[in-house]
Design a protein around this motif. Structure first.
Motif, mmCIF file in Angstrom:
data_model
loop_
_atom_site.group_PDB
_atom_site.id
_atom_site.type_symbol
_atom_site.label_atom_id
_atom_site.label_comp_id
_atom_site.label_asym_id
_atom_site.label_seq_id
_atom_site.Cartn_x
_atom_site.Cartn_y
_atom_site.Cartn_z
ATOM 1 N N ILE A 172 0.845 -1.187 0.000
ATOM 2 C CA ILE A 172 0.000 0.000 0.000
ATOM 3 C C ILE A 172 0.887 1.246 0.000
ATOM 4 N N VAL A 173 0.562 2.193 -0.883
ATOM 5 C CA VAL A 173 1.325 3.439 -0.985
ATOM 6 C C VAL A 173 0.339 4.608 -1.022
ATOM 7 N N ASN A 174 0.876 5.817 -1.054
ATOM 8 C CA ASN A 174 0.031 7.014 -1.001
ATOM 9 C C ASN A 174 -0.322 7.503 -2.406
ATOM 10 N N GLY A 175 -0.989 6.642 -3.177
ATOM 11 C CA GLY A 175 -1.375 6.971 -4.546
ATOM 12 C C GLY A 175 -0.482 6.274 -5.554
ATOM 13 N N ALA A 176 -1.032 6.054 -6.763
ATOM 14 C CA ALA A 176 -0.270 5.373 -7.813
ATOM 15 C C ALA A 176 0.972 6.160 -8.203
ATOM 16 N N LEU A 177 0.871 7.484 -8.211
ATOM 17 C CA LEU A 177 2.027 8.302 -8.579
ATOM 18 C C LEU A 177 3.151 8.134 -7.549
ATOM 19 N N SER A 178 2.772 8.060 -6.274
ATOM 20 C CA SER A 178 3.763 7.800 -5.235
ATOM 21 C C SER A 178 4.412 6.436 -5.442
ATOM 22 N N GLY A 179 3.591 5.459 -5.834
ATOM 23 C CA GLY A 179 4.138 4.135 -6.116
ATOM 24 C C GLY A 179 5.114 4.155 -7.271
ATOM 25 N N PHE A 180 4.793 4.924 -8.321
ATOM 26 C CA PHE A 180 5.700 5.028 -9.462
ATOM 27 C C PHE A 180 7.008 5.683 -9.050
ATOM 28 N N GLY A 316 -9.499 12.367 -3.015
ATOM 29 C CA GLY A 316 -9.064 12.739 -1.680
ATOM 30 C C GLY A 316 -8.655 11.558 -0.823
ATOM 31 N N LEU A 317 -8.988 10.357 -1.290
ATOM 32 C CA LEU A 317 -8.546 9.143 -0.608
ATOM 33 C C LEU A 317 -7.175 8.796 -1.163
ATOM 34 N N ARG A 318 -6.128 9.345 -0.580
ATOM 35 C CA ARG A 318 -4.791 9.263 -1.169
ATOM 36 C C ARG A 318 -4.159 7.907 -0.891
ATOM 37 N N LEU A 319 -4.707 6.884 -1.559
ATOM 38 C CA LEU A 319 -4.173 5.536 -1.410
ATOM 39 C C LEU A 319 -3.987 4.895 -2.780
ATOM 40 N N GLY A 320 -2.895 4.185 -2.907
ATOM 41 C CA GLY A 320 -2.651 3.369 -4.088
ATOM 42 C C GLY A 320 -1.950 2.105 -3.650
ATOM 43 N N TRP A 321 -1.522 1.320 -4.614
ATOM 44 C CA TRP A 321 -0.806 0.094 -4.263
ATOM 45 C C TRP A 321 0.110 -0.337 -5.407
ATOM 46 N N ILE A 322 1.064 -1.161 -5.052
ATOM 47 C CA ILE A 322 1.971 -1.773 -6.017
ATOM 48 C C ILE A 322 1.756 -3.275 -5.947
ATOM 49 N N ARG A 323 1.584 -3.906 -7.108
ATOM 50 C CA ARG A 323 1.495 -5.366 -7.181
ATOM 51 C C ARG A 323 2.734 -5.853 -7.917
ATOM 52 N N ALA A 324 3.542 -6.661 -7.259
ATOM 53 C CA ALA A 324 4.796 -7.147 -7.860
ATOM 54 C C ALA A 324 5.160 -8.462 -7.180
ATOM 55 N N SER A 325 6.293 -9.014 -7.552
ATOM 56 C CA SER A 325 6.769 -10.226 -6.893
ATOM 57 C C SER A 325 7.076 -9.923 -5.433
#
Length: 476
Positions: A172-180, A316-325
């Motif tokens: 779990i990260v703070n948005g997809a952009l943060s994950g990138f 405003g729900l500043r959540l994203g995620w990373i799916r990886a190995s």
């Protein structure tokens, strides 16, 4: 920290077709409008130093007086500051986010952002999250991978879409952009190349530039992705990774088909190239859901997938995620130490509730967006018959519109002058590309959209009739 300097060549590319033969608009004002637009949409970073007046005048092929007057106007408006030994430095005036500081200008209507306001489900999700919060208060609240329950819910969604996934493969990260940004931090270094589809999400370009990497564009065709061009570009440039938007591409609206997903995965495996797939728009489909995730075609473990609650639920729900190995996730957790200590617990609890209730509100949201898409198309055809709607989006939030002339920058600058902000095509490209394009979100209700476009119509008609877009000459 060393101050960033924008070179004159780069600035000319960013400005695009800023200068048109408009009898009632002085050249200095057109230049000021063009520079202001670059500052507002982030293509010209804040606290960066502009070239000197003489250098900029020579690069733009205008008089030094024109440049000096334009820069003076921007200083008066609060977009530039003069610093001893540093020349003109970009900034934002106080309160610019809500109200234009210029006399006589209306509050800005933002047509440059493709996003929706919150529905009643958001308030309910936070209310339920507050009820669930006490059991988490006995912990420190620091969890760099995210709550196990939320990771399990997200993993199960991938399973349902045809991609076997367990909770250990989710972060779990703070948005997809943060994950990138986190992925860039792990896998790239200064000067590394990042291949991307072109046009692309502008904040991804900003993230790549912020990581001191070089964006290498591969143009989309009329029908979508050019896999041969993608393979050739990777072979020629040896990038560290590639960034793709496979589901209802932002801004074009394309959705990658099964054959293309399989081909991209094969190219990644053959060339040992990491592919980062941004699935931000994946839940915003109208007729049929998109094909299985691109990672479902990846047998070499070369695909990292980014997801976000921003478009599916609320920005405003500043959540994203990373799916990886699991191994990649472990590496990302280690490198996250230098950035933050995890995502907010309350937001994660709200997200769990939203995922569990999604089928009760997302179908209605999709139907609303389909209706707004169609209504927007009818309004555009009526008011701007010379605009071309390039792809009928089967999902997402916006139209990618082709203009009959390369007037996107000057049109956007003129629109800003009447309090309407629109997404000019060059914002979505590398080195000033896409002057013939606009991104137009259909997130407003039809009546609001019509009112906005009716205000823009006379500006466009004037530009289309009087704009000289074939070249520039010396202006005194």
């Amino acid at each position: 920290m060393a101050q960033r300097r924008t070179g004159s060549v780069s600035l000319v590319k960013l400005l695009g077709n800023w200068h048109q033969d408009l009898p009632r608009t002085p050249v200095y004002r057109q230049l000021a409008d063009g520079l202001r637009l670059l500052i507002l949409d982030g293509r010209l970073p804040l606290d960066s130093r502009l070239p000197g007046e003489r250098e900029l005048a020579a690069a733009l092929r205008v008089s030094r007086t024109t440049v000096a007057t334009a820069l003076a106007q921007l200083r008066d408006e609060g977009y530039l500051a003069s610093r001893q030994g540093s020349g003109s430095v970009t900034m934002l005036p106080e309160g610019k986010q809500t109200v234009s500081p210029l006399p006589g200008r209306a509050t800005t209507l933002d047509l440059s952002t493709a996003a929706l306001s919150a529905g009643p489900e958001i308030h309910q999700a936070y209310a339920n999250a507050l009820i669930a919060l006490p059991e988490h208060l006995i912990s420190t609240g620091y969890n760099q991978q995210g709550l196990a329950e939320l990771r399990h819910v997200i993993a199960q969604r991938y399973v349902e879409r045809g991609l076997p996934t367990n909770a250990d493969q989710i972060m779990i990260v703070n948005g997809a952009l943060s994950g990138f940004g986190l992925v860039l931090r792990l896998l790239t270094g200064p000067g590394d190349r990042v291949v991307l589809d072109h046009p692309t999400y502008p904040m991804a370009l900003t993230a790549i530039k912020g990581a001191s990497c070089r964006a290498v564009p591969v143009s989309l065709t009329e029908h979508g992705w050019d896999t041969d061009g993608f393979a050739a570009t990777i072979a020629q440039t040896s990038p560290r990774l590639a960034y793709l938007l496979a589901d209802f591409h932002n801004p074009t609206g394309h959705c990658m088909d099964v054959a293309t997903r399989s081909a991209i995965a094969d190219i990644a495996a053959r060339t040992r190239t990491t592919i980062v797939v941004d699935e931000t728009m994946v839940d915003l489909w109208y007729d049929n859901p998109p094909p299985p995730p691109l990672a479902a075609f990846d047998e070499a473990d070369r695909v990292i997938t980014l997801g976000s609650a921003g478009k599916s639920f609320w920005g405003g729900l500043r959540l994203g995620w990373i799916r990886a190995s699991s191994r990649t996730i472990a590496s990302l957790i280690q490198i996250r130490d230098s950035l933050d200590l995890g995502s907010p617990i309350l937001e994660q609890l709200a997200a769990i509730n939203l995922f569990n209730e999604a089928e009760n509100f997302q179908p209605q949201r999709r139907e609303m967006l389909r209706q707004q898409r169609d209504a927007c198309a009818e309004i555009v055809k009526e008011l701007f018959p010379d605009w071309k709607m390039t792809v009928i989006p089967q999902g997402g939030l916006s139209w990618w519109i082709e203009l009959p002339k390369p007037l996107a920058t000057v049109f956007a600058a003129s629109a800003e002058a009447i309090g309407i902000r629109i997404g000019a095509g060059p914002r979505f490209g590398v080195d000033g590309a896409f002057e013939r394009y606009l991104r137009l979100p259909f997130t407003l209700e039809p009546a609001q959209m019509r009112a906005a476009l009716e205000r823009l119509q006379p500006i466009w008609e004037h530009l289309a009739q009087t704009g000289s877009y074939s070249g520039r000459g010396m202006v005194v």
